[in-house]
Structure formats: structure tokens, C-alpha cells
Design an enzyme around this catalytic site. Sequence first.
Site, mmCIF file in Angstrom:
data_model
loop_
_atom_site.group_PDB
_atom_site.id
_atom_site.type_symbol
_atom_site.label_atom_id
_atom_site.label_comp_id
_atom_site.label_asym_id
_atom_site.label_seq_id
_atom_site.Cartn_x
_atom_site.Cartn_y
_atom_site.Cartn_z
ATOM 1 N N PHE A 1 0.823 -1.201 0.000
ATOM 2 C CA PHE A 1 0.000 0.000 0.000
ATOM 3 C C PHE A 1 0.863 1.259 0.000
ATOM 4 O O PHE A 1 1.856 1.340 0.730
ATOM 5 C CB PHE A 1 -0.892 0.048 1.242
ATOM 6 C CG PHE A 1 -2.107 -0.835 1.172
ATOM 7 C CD1 PHE A 1 -3.255 -0.414 0.529
ATOM 8 C CD2 PHE A 1 -2.093 -2.092 1.750
ATOM 9 C CE1 PHE A 1 -4.382 -1.221 0.468
ATOM 10 C CE2 PHE A 1 -3.204 -2.917 1.693
ATOM 11 C CZ PHE A 1 -4.355 -2.476 1.050
ATOM 12 N N ASP A 2 0.455 2.216 -0.794
ATOM 13 C CA ASP A 2 0.941 3.578 -0.660
ATOM 14 C C ASP A 2 0.342 4.133 0.638
ATOM 15 O O ASP A 2 -0.583 3.529 1.204
ATOM 16 C CB ASP A 2 0.495 4.379 -1.889
ATOM 17 C CG ASP A 2 0.858 5.838 -1.810
ATOM 18 O OD1 ASP A 2 2.003 6.150 -1.431
ATOM 19 O OD2 ASP A 2 0.004 6.688 -2.125
#
Length: 221
Positions: free
Chosen positions: A8-9
Site C-alpha cells: 500500500f501507498d
Amino acid sequence: MKTDTVLFDLDGTITDSAPGIINSIRYSLEKHGIAVLDEQELRKFVGPPLQQQFQKVFGVMEKEARQMMDSYREYYGTKGMYENRVYEGVPRMLSRLQSAGIRILMATSKPEKYARMIAEHFGFTKYFEYIGGACMDGTRTMKYDVIEYVLDVCKVTDRERVVMVGDRCHDMIGAQQAGLHRLGVLYGYGSQEELEQSGAESLAKTPQNVAEYILLTPLNV
């Protein structure tokens, strides 16, 4: 073939961090005597590596951009990182993935130190096996470099089962360079056009859609 690992960013994917980032940029610009852009233009700074953005947008040399980053961190390190909120539905989405046995990792261009402090402050550290980001000295800021770093530390070898989730073109491009699958989120800061043009394989309108894609969609390899 199903997903077994998700990267995930952070900004625009897990949290709505724009207020703190924009206020920190304003602080830096004012301190360096540079005219402050309107909020719509400042929002474009959310996501990409900031030092490069300072150089690109304001035409400054690397040395001055580093000084602007130092000023930015004066505000961000004490106030800006907390002018932030977790998107509604994200904790439920992360919990659902964790319960399903998905490895959850973070790959952000934000300094790793700040990413971990934010995760701890807002209570989502417990969902992440590893939180990886940039170095405070300005190295390892490009998304591809961060992704490779996280994959190496976590000993991820089967990239065909890995999905990168992010909201900007840098996430999609970095993931494509690393040979990962790519899911763009539309509730963040990037547009549908930006995400599609940069290689997103699918798009999610909500955190719930993210979980559904990861758990229910077979990956094409």
C-alpha cells in the site's frame, strides 16, 4: 491465481494527508520568499517525491530544494503529519485482508520515520507486517526504489501474486517497473485518467472495493 501480498501507498491511499502536506509546503515557500501557489496547485505535491517537485515546479537547484525540504520538515515533523485522517473504511479493509491471511506491506515515498510515526499515531501499525519508505537524507525516494527495498526486506519472491495499491501515477509506474500487479484508488489524489495512463490494471472507488478486488479477483499472469 490469487493475491497473497499487497503493498500500500500511504498518502491518498491509507490517509487523507493533504492538509498537513499543503500547510508544510506553504510554510517552506514563505520561509524561502517564494510566492505560494493556490491550493489546487499545491495538491499536486501530494504523492510525488517532494524534493524533485520543488525543483521541477519552482526551478530551483538541488541544494536549494534540499533547504526547502529542511524547512518543510520543521513544520511537518511537529504539526503537519498530524493534520491528517485515515480514510473511512480503510481500517475495516485492512482488517478484512489481514483476517484472510494476506501479507500487508507499505511502500511510500514519505520518509520511513514519518510513515511509522503516522501509522502508530493513527492506530493502523497493527495491520502492517512492514512499513517501508524513503530515507531522511533524500535517498530512496522514487517509488520503484521503495518497492524493491520492501520486497527485499520482506523476502517476497513470487511477484505474480503481489498487488501495489496507490492513488498516483508514481505508484502505478513504480509497480509496473517492479513487475507487480497494479490497483489504482479513485478516492485519493490522482484522477482516473492519470491512473489508467500510468498502467493501472483496475480501479477501486472505495476501500471496500480494494478488499473485494484483492480477495475475489483472479490475477492474470
